[in-house]
Scaffold this motif. Structure first.
Motif, short mmCIF file in Angstrom:
data_model
loop_
_atom_site.label_atom_id
_atom_site.label_comp_id
_atom_site.label_asym_id
_atom_site.label_seq_id
_atom_site.Cartn_x
_atom_site.Cartn_y
_atom_site.Cartn_z
N ASP A 29 -9.16 4.77 50.29
CA ASP A 29 -10.01 3.74 50.51
C ASP A 29 -10.00 3.61 51.54
OD1 ASP A 29 -10.46 3.36 48.40
OD2 ASP A 29 -9.71 1.43 47.71
N THR A 30 -9.37 3.38 52.33
CA THR A 30 -9.32 3.17 53.96
C THR A 30 -9.72 4.98 54.64
OG1 THR A 30 -7.28 2.18 54.21
CG2 THR A 30 -8.51 2.97 56.24
N VAL A 31 -9.40 5.51 54.17
CA VAL A 31 -9.91 7.03 54.90
C VAL A 31 -11.36 7.34 54.56
CG1 VAL A 31 -9.23 9.57 54.84
CG2 VAL A 31 -7.24 8.21 54.91
N LYS A 32 -11.82 6.53 53.41
CA LYS A 32 -12.86 6.35 52.85
C LYS A 32 -13.95 5.91 53.75
CE LYS A 32 -12.54 7.54 47.70
NZ LYS A 32 -12.66 6.71 46.65
N GLU A 33 -13.84 5.11 54.52
CA GLU A 33 -13.71 4.46 55.21
C GLU A 33 -14.59 4.80 56.77
OE1 GLU A 33 -16.65 1.33 54.15
OE2 GLU A 33 -15.64 2.07 52.71
N LEU A 34 -12.92 6.08 56.75
CA LEU A 34 -12.85 6.21 58.58
C LEU A 34 -14.40 7.12 58.73
CD1 LEU A 34 -9.64 7.97 58.70
CD2 LEU A 34 -10.27 5.62 59.86
N ARG A 35 -14.73 7.14 60.35
CA ARG A 35 -15.84 7.99 60.89
C ARG A 35 -15.42 9.10 61.13
NH1 ARG A 35 -17.71 3.79 64.41
NH2 ARG A 35 -15.66 3.23 65.07
N HIS A 36 -15.49 9.98 61.73
CA HIS A 36 -14.67 11.01 62.44
C HIS A 36 -14.45 10.71 63.73
CE1 HIS A 36 -17.74 13.70 60.09
NE2 HIS A 36 -16.38 13.41 59.07
N GLU A 37 -14.67 9.57 64.35
CA GLU A 37 -14.73 9.63 65.51
C GLU A 37 -13.13 8.65 65.34
OE1 GLU A 37 -18.04 7.24 64.89
OE2 GLU A 37 -17.34 9.11 64.47
N ASP A 38 -13.08 8.58 65.02
CA ASP A 38 -12.14 6.63 64.18
C ASP A 38 -10.21 7.77 63.91
OD1 ASP A 38 -13.10 4.80 63.70
OD2 ASP A 38 -13.45 4.97 61.75
N VAL A 39 -9.34 7.02 64.38
CA VAL A 39 -7.77 7.48 64.40
C VAL A 39 -7.30 6.46 63.51
CG1 VAL A 39 -5.73 7.99 65.35
CG2 VAL A 39 -7.95 8.72 66.36
N LEU A 40 -6.54 7.15 62.41
CA LEU A 40 -5.71 6.23 61.76
C LEU A 40 -4.14 6.11 61.55
CD1 LEU A 40 -5.36 4.48 58.98
CD2 LEU A 40 -5.36 6.91 57.81
N TRP A 72 8.27 4.58 59.70
CA TRP A 72 7.47 5.30 60.31
C TRP A 72 5.69 5.50 60.87
CZ3 TRP A 72 9.34 10.83 60.72
CH2 TRP A 72 10.94 11.19 60.29
N VAL A 73 5.20 6.41 61.54
CA VAL A 73 4.74 5.91 62.03
C VAL A 73 3.68 7.45 61.99
CG1 VAL A 73 2.72 4.87 63.64
CG2 VAL A 73 5.12 3.84 63.92
N THR A 74 2.62 7.42 61.91
CA THR A 74 1.66 8.93 60.96
C THR A 74 0.56 8.42 62.10
OG1 THR A 74 3.11 9.59 59.58
CG2 THR A 74 1.61 10.67 59.55
N THR A 75 0.08 9.28 62.63
CA THR A 75 -1.27 9.40 63.22
C THR A 75 -2.54 10.52 62.58
OG1 THR A 75 -0.42 8.29 65.00
CG2 THR A 75 -2.57 8.93 65.42
N PHE A 76 -3.39 10.55 62.32
CA PHE A 76 -4.41 10.71 61.60
C PHE A 76 -5.51 11.16 62.45
CE2 PHE A 76 -1.88 9.57 58.51
CZ PHE A 76 -1.23 11.15 57.58
N VAL A 77 -6.30 12.82 63.13
CA VAL A 77 -7.16 12.54 63.59
C VAL A 77 -7.99 14.05 63.17
CG1 VAL A 77 -7.97 13.42 66.14
CG2 VAL A 77 -5.70 12.55 66.58
N HIS A 78 -9.41 12.77 62.36
CA HIS A 78 -10.09 15.12 62.21
C HIS A 78 -10.47 15.24 62.91
CE1 HIS A 78 -13.40 16.07 60.14
NE2 HIS A 78 -12.85 15.26 58.79
N LYS A 79 -10.54 16.69 62.32
CA LYS A 79 -11.19 17.96 63.44
C LYS A 79 -12.89 17.88 63.99
CE LYS A 79 -13.66 20.22 59.48
NZ LYS A 79 -13.65 21.13 58.74
N LYS A 80 -13.46 17.03 63.49
CA LYS A 80 -14.46 16.99 64.40
C LYS A 80 -13.99 15.43 65.36
CE LYS A 80 -17.21 18.47 60.88
NZ LYS A 80 -18.40 17.83 59.88
N ASN A 81 -13.23 14.76 65.55
CA ASN A 81 -13.00 13.63 66.58
C ASN A 81 -12.90 15.05 67.31
OD1 ASN A 81 -11.96 11.95 68.62
ND2 ASN A 81 -11.07 11.04 66.57
N LYS A 82 -13.42 15.10 69.23
CA LYS A 82 -13.18 16.50 69.58
C LYS A 82 -12.98 15.41 71.22
CE LYS A 82 -14.43 19.97 67.44
NZ LYS A 82 -13.48 20.74 67.48
N THR A 83 -12.94 13.71 70.97
CA THR A 83 -12.30 13.10 71.75
C THR A 83 -11.10 12.70 72.25
OG1 THR A 83 -13.51 11.08 71.01
CG2 THR A 83 -15.04 12.91 72.36
N ALA A 84 -10.32 12.42 70.60
CA ALA A 84 -9.42 12.26 70.54
C ALA A 84 -8.24 12.58 70.74
CB ALA A 84 -9.06 12.15 69.04
N ALA A 85 -7.95 13.60 71.87
CA ALA A 85 -6.95 14.66 72.22
C ALA A 85 -6.78 13.82 73.54
CB ALA A 85 -7.11 16.41 71.76
#
Length: 217
Positions: A29-40, A72-85
């Motif tokens: 449900d949290t993933v569904k609410e994410l925008r591409h620029e968000d980092v989980l 454990w901490v896991t960070t998820f970045v969407h492939k369209k998030n070009k600014t995250a890196a």
């Protein structure tokens, strides 16, 4: 144009698991609410290996770090998030609820951008409105395929039954079958099977348990 700020969305499922509650639906449900620029940023007592594969199919790359024996901490970045890196390290450092060592790890992780780019060849995110059809009566009368993997999930605490099942499906090829035996009908798993486009049948057992036959789509 100014670069987009990275928005950190944190989710800690450790309290749910400590109460023996299934956190998978909360995560999705949290993933569904994410925008591409968000980092989980997900906090869990173990590395959520099957979840990594599921979110990879939805376009997310991930990095995991073990901070403590049960953290454990896991960070998820969407492939369209070009600014995250370029900005995730600073964003995480400024977020007081995120462990400082995670920020250090992300700063040192020079492969994060490459990991995001490598997802470009992955299948597009599964549409949230897609639905899988349960095997029809006609299909069930036909000769059923022998299961490729059979799992007895009885007696396991959440989220182990779901995670074991999804991990088994990830190893299967399309058309192969996973047969599971659970303590009860796995409601949250069935919702995820619909999203993944898997065919399934549920057979209630006399002792209150349930067998689910899943064909990978």
């Amino acid at each position: 144009m100014p670069e987009t700020e990275v928005n950190i969305v944190e989710l800690d499922v450790r309290p749910h698991l400590s109460k023996k509650l299934e956190p998978f639906q909360l995560i999705m449900d949290t993933v569904k609410e994410l925008r591409h620029e968000d980092v989980l940023v997900l906090h869990a007592p173990f590395k959520p290996t099957p979840l990594l594969g599921i979110l990879k199919m939805k376009g997310y790359s991930s990095t995991s770090e073990r901070l403590e024996s049960n953290h454990w901490v896991t960070t998820f970045v969407h492939k369209k998030n070009k600014t995250a890196a370029g900005h995730i390290s600073a964003a995480v450092q400024s977020n007081t609820s995120t462990n400082q060592s995670l920020a250090s790890s992300l700063i040192e992780d020079s492969g994060l951008e490459d990991a995001v780019s490598s997802c470009e060849g992955q299948p597009p995110a599964i549409a949230e409105t897609s639905k899988s059809e349960v095997l029809s009566d006609e299909a069930t009368t036909q000769e059923l395929k022998e299961p490729t993997i059979a799992l007895d999930n009885r007696g396991l605490e959440p989220p182990q039954p779901m995670m074991r099942t999804l991990a088994a499906l990830e190893r299967c090829k399309p058309g192969e079958v996973v047969l599971i035996h659970n303590d009860r009908v796995p409601v949250f798993l069935i919702e995820e099977l619909n999203q993944l486009g898997c065919l399934y049948t549920v057979e209630d057992q006399a002792d209150g348990t349930a067998k689910v036959r899943i064909e990978k789509g």
